[in-house]
Design an enzyme around this catalytic site. Structure first.
Site, short mmCIF file in Angstrom:
data_model
loop_
_atom_site.label_atom_id
_atom_site.label_comp_id
_atom_site.label_asym_id
_atom_site.label_seq_id
_atom_site.Cartn_x
_atom_site.Cartn_y
_atom_site.Cartn_z
N PHE A 1 0.83 -1.20 0.00
CA PHE A 1 0.00 0.00 0.00
C PHE A 1 0.87 1.25 0.00
CE2 PHE A 1 0.64 -1.00 4.50
CZ PHE A 1 0.94 0.24 5.07
N CYS A 2 0.29 2.33 -0.52
CA CYS A 2 0.89 3.66 -0.37
C CYS A 2 -0.11 4.50 0.42
CB CYS A 2 1.23 4.26 -1.74
SG CYS A 2 -0.20 4.58 -2.79
N PHE A 3 -0.11 5.81 0.25
CA PHE A 3 -0.99 6.61 1.10
C PHE A 3 -2.46 6.47 0.71
CE2 PHE A 3 -3.01 10.71 2.34
CZ PHE A 3 -2.97 10.49 3.70
#
Length: 378
Positions: free
Chosen positions: A105-107
């Site tokens: 995941f990223c933001f």
């Protein structure tokens, strides 16, 4: 180059939308955000393997403001290329093979996670899922759950004098939430762990996940240790804290002799061993241990008052001198007993007097365990 050109094959790669399943599955996740973002807070089982470091992220963010998204993407491809790109993909590949049921995941679940996912697939053939909505969605999910979770379980609060062995007893109970362990702090002036405390975000995330996992296992009666709102540098979320203030209270009664021994073991041999494991040089480890004791005592100087603080300080300093010379720490029992009798016990007596109406049981460790079993709490 635009987003569609950059990620021509990304739409067929897997996406996880079941956030509850991630919680209950307790799967390690790969956080591809920058290190500074990770430090502010992340998933409890996440490993930070960033697409961009902090300097890259700052430069790309500036380019985005000045020249727009396409130019920012081009700069990103330039900064994360060659050997840097190879190193990142190798790290992602290793993680994915070690945790085949995990995800990344990223933001917001956008460009960074899609790039990471696509590069990993293109170079290794691994189709590793990304989390829909990214960290923001994970965090929002846990915060929303925290607001309603206290309505879904019955809390019991385990209280008792300092040194009565509440934490040790709590560790024998499966249906228990150890707030001090989550906070990496025992909640008192002498409560600091050798390791740093988590961020407030990390503490809240870990607490929400543990509560959800207990409920999924059918544990709808949970035992918590009696804590103030603040546990070191973190605080218990309001909804959870207010539910504990109204919960039934169980008092653990322990003899003075046993309390002294338990407190001595926790603050002297066990803490010194923790410092020795953290600091390889024995002399430096003992120096750090001594600083921990002296600075902890200084935190209660005002409450003790001048005379009592001076007495405790003298006893502590004598004990440290003897321990440094001989390795024998038994003199520490003098200041520990003094603080138990003259500082902690009067404070406990006052606090418990305000909670008497909530007490549903009092007894020693065995009796408390039998009472909890009678309440179907194991």
């Amino acid at each position: 180059m635009n987003r569609a050109q950059l990620l021509p094959d990304s739409d067929h790669l897997p996406v996880i939308e079941d956030l509850a399943g991630l919680v209950l599955g307790a799967q390690p996740l790969m956080d591809v955000r920058a290190p500074s973002e990770f430090q502010e807070g992340s998933w409890p089982l996440a490993t930070n393997l960033p697409l961009m470091n902090d300097a890259d992220r700052s430069a790309i963010g500036k380019r985005y403001k000045d020249a727009g998204q396409d130019e920012a993407i081009l700069l990103g491809l330039k900064l994360v290329s060659g050997e840097h790109k190879v190193e990142r993909i190798a790290a992602w590949q290793k993680f994915a093979r070690q945790h085949p049921r995990g995800a990344l995941f990223c933001f917001r679940g956008g460009l960074r996670s899609r790039i990471s996912q696509q590069w990993l697939y293109a170079e290794t053939g691994i189709t590793y899922p990304r989390v829909a909505g990214g960290y923001k969605a994970l965090r929002r999910y846990l915060l929303d759950e925290l607001t309603v979770l206290p309505q879904r379980y019955q809390a019991y609060v385990l209280s008792g004098r300092t040194g009565s062995g509440k934490t040790k007893l709590l560790q024998t109970i499966q249906a228990a939430i150890d707030l001090e362990q989550l906070a990496k702090h025992r909640g008192s002036a002498f409560g600091a762990f050798v390791t740093a405390q988590p961020s407030q975000i990390d503490f809240e995330n870990a607490l929400a996940i543990q509560l959800l996992q207990h409920l999924a296992r059918g544990n709808k009666r949970l035992v918590f240790e009696d804590e103030s709102r603040n546990i070191g540098s973190v605080h218990v979320p309001d909804n959870v804290f207010f539910s504990l203030k109204a919960a039934p209270l169980i008092l653990l009664e322990t003899s003075q002799t046993e309390r002294l021994e338990l407190t001595y073991q926790e603050y002297i041999p066990e803490m010194l061993q923790a410092f020795q494991q953290q600091v390889t040089d024995p002399e430096q480890a003992f120096k750090a241990f001594s600083h921990y004791l002296l600075s902890s005592l200084a935190k209660v100087q005002k409450r003790l008052g001048g005379l009592r603080y001076a007495k405790a300080l003298e006893q502590m300093q004598l004990a440290l001198v003897q321990q440094a010379k001989t390795g024998n720490g038994e003199l520490h029992q003098a200041w520990i007993e003094f603080l138990l009798n003259d500082y902690y016990d009067p404070m406990y007596d006052y606090q418990i007097s305000q909670k008497r109406a909530r007490v549903v049981f009092a007894g020693n460790a065995q009796a408390v365990q039998e009472f909890l079993a009678s309440c179907s709490i194991v």
